[in-house]
Design a protein around this motif. Sequence first.
Motif: not given
Length: 101
Positions: A89-90, A92-93, A85-86
């Motif tokens: 999220e990275w 996605q950002r 998940l990390e």
Amino acid sequence: MDGLTVGEAAARTRWSPRMLRYLDRAGLVVPRRSGSGYRLYGIRELNQLRRRFAFELSDMAFAARLRREPALRAAVDAWLAAGELEALEWEQRKHERLLAA
């Protein structure tokens, strides 16, 4: 703002006019009507669309694929179970920053 037509509201929210009409028929976001029956979206309805449905139509299409394609669902489940998940999220950002540039 007096009220936006369905086309103007669609442009501001990035939802299609067809989807906005569907949400109205389903009673999820109900705009007021003009004297001639046209939908008029105000600040309240625009905020409902932005907050309540904070996803894109491509997200919905992917969710539909997850339901139809068991192999894809299994691959995504395995990837998420591995604790990635990390990294997601990275990515996605990063993607959002690239689009904003």
